[in-house]
Design a protein around this motif. Structure first.
Motif, mmCIF file in Angstrom:
data_model
loop_
_atom_site.group_PDB
_atom_site.id
_atom_site.type_symbol
_atom_site.label_atom_id
_atom_site.label_comp_id
_atom_site.label_asym_id
_atom_site.label_seq_id
_atom_site.Cartn_x
_atom_site.Cartn_y
_atom_site.Cartn_z
ATOM 1 N N MET A 70 -6.683 1.952 -7.800
ATOM 2 C CA MET A 70 -7.006 1.910 -6.373
ATOM 3 C C MET A 70 -8.076 0.859 -6.094
ATOM 4 S SD MET A 70 -9.586 3.736 -3.976
ATOM 5 C CE MET A 70 -10.513 4.070 -5.402
ATOM 6 N N ALA A 71 -9.113 0.857 -6.910
ATOM 7 C CA ALA A 71 -10.196 -0.098 -6.698
ATOM 8 C C ALA A 71 -9.714 -1.529 -6.890
ATOM 9 C CB ALA A 71 -11.350 0.199 -7.657
ATOM 10 N N PHE A 72 -8.852 -1.753 -7.853
ATOM 11 C CA PHE A 72 -8.354 -3.095 -8.143
ATOM 12 C C PHE A 72 -7.430 -3.593 -7.033
ATOM 13 C CE2 PHE A 72 -5.311 -6.027 -10.121
ATOM 14 C CZ PHE A 72 -6.197 -6.975 -10.605
ATOM 15 N N PRO A 86 -3.680 9.826 -3.745
ATOM 16 C CA PRO A 86 -2.778 8.678 -3.646
ATOM 17 C C PRO A 86 -3.350 7.448 -4.322
ATOM 18 C CG PRO A 86 -3.657 9.305 -1.493
ATOM 19 C CD PRO A 86 -4.163 10.289 -2.486
ATOM 20 N N VAL A 87 -2.482 6.586 -4.750
ATOM 21 C CA VAL A 87 -2.867 5.319 -5.367
ATOM 22 C C VAL A 87 -2.757 4.249 -4.304
ATOM 23 C CG1 VAL A 87 -2.296 3.662 -7.163
ATOM 24 C CG2 VAL A 87 -2.044 6.103 -7.613
ATOM 25 N N PHE A 88 -3.702 3.334 -4.267
ATOM 26 C CA PHE A 88 -3.697 2.264 -3.300
ATOM 27 C C PHE A 88 -3.086 1.026 -3.920
ATOM 28 C CE2 PHE A 88 -6.304 4.024 0.083
ATOM 29 C CZ PHE A 88 -6.820 5.146 -0.552
ATOM 30 N N ASN A 89 -2.198 0.374 -3.200
ATOM 31 C CA ASN A 89 -1.568 -0.859 -3.660
ATOM 32 C C ASN A 89 -1.652 -1.913 -2.579
ATOM 33 O OD1 ASN A 89 -0.598 -0.022 -6.247
ATOM 34 N ND2 ASN A 89 0.894 1.226 -5.165
ATOM 35 N N ASP A 90 -1.560 -3.173 -2.990
ATOM 36 C CA ASP A 90 -1.530 -4.249 -2.011
ATOM 37 C C ASP A 90 -0.303 -4.101 -1.132
ATOM 38 O OD1 ASP A 90 -2.797 -6.695 -4.321
ATOM 39 O OD2 ASP A 90 -3.864 -5.532 -2.814
ATOM 40 N N PRO A 91 -0.423 -4.438 0.167
ATOM 41 C CA PRO A 91 0.752 -4.336 1.063
ATOM 42 C C PRO A 91 1.829 -5.343 0.689
ATOM 43 C CG PRO A 91 -1.238 -5.060 2.265
ATOM 44 C CD PRO A 91 -1.606 -4.865 0.834
#
Length: 91
Positions: A70-72, A86-91
């Motif tokens: 997520m941080a990356f 949830p995991v954050f990803n680039d759009p």
């Protein structure tokens, strides 16, 4: 693990703060102490306690991986299988 191999060295931009915080000698010594304590008590612990320790370790490792992912990627939220955040990803 030797202390020198655990240190990340200088990193570019905003990553340097995190690398120095989590890759410094003090944090490495702290984690090494936990490892030593676990290695002392777990071999003599019941199978149930050993399984609980393994389960806790794997859950923490999964949460750590998700946090750093997520941080990356820091972007849009992509839900996972519902067992963790949830995991954050680039759009």
């Amino acid at each position: 693990m030797s202390k020198a191999s655990a240190l990340p060295g200088q990193m570019s931009g905003s990553y340097n703060e995190f690398a120095q915080r989590w890759g410094n000698t003090g944090f490495t010594e702290y984690v090494t102490l936990w490892e030593k304590q676990a290695n002392q008590v777990l071999p003599e612990a019941s199978e149930s306690i050993q399984q609980q320790a393994e389960s806790a370790f794997l859950q923490i490792a999964q949460l750590e991986a998700e946090f750093w992912q997520m941080a990356f990627n820091a972007g849009t939220v992509v839900p996972n299988n519902g067992t963790h955040s949830p995991v954050f990803n680039d759009p």
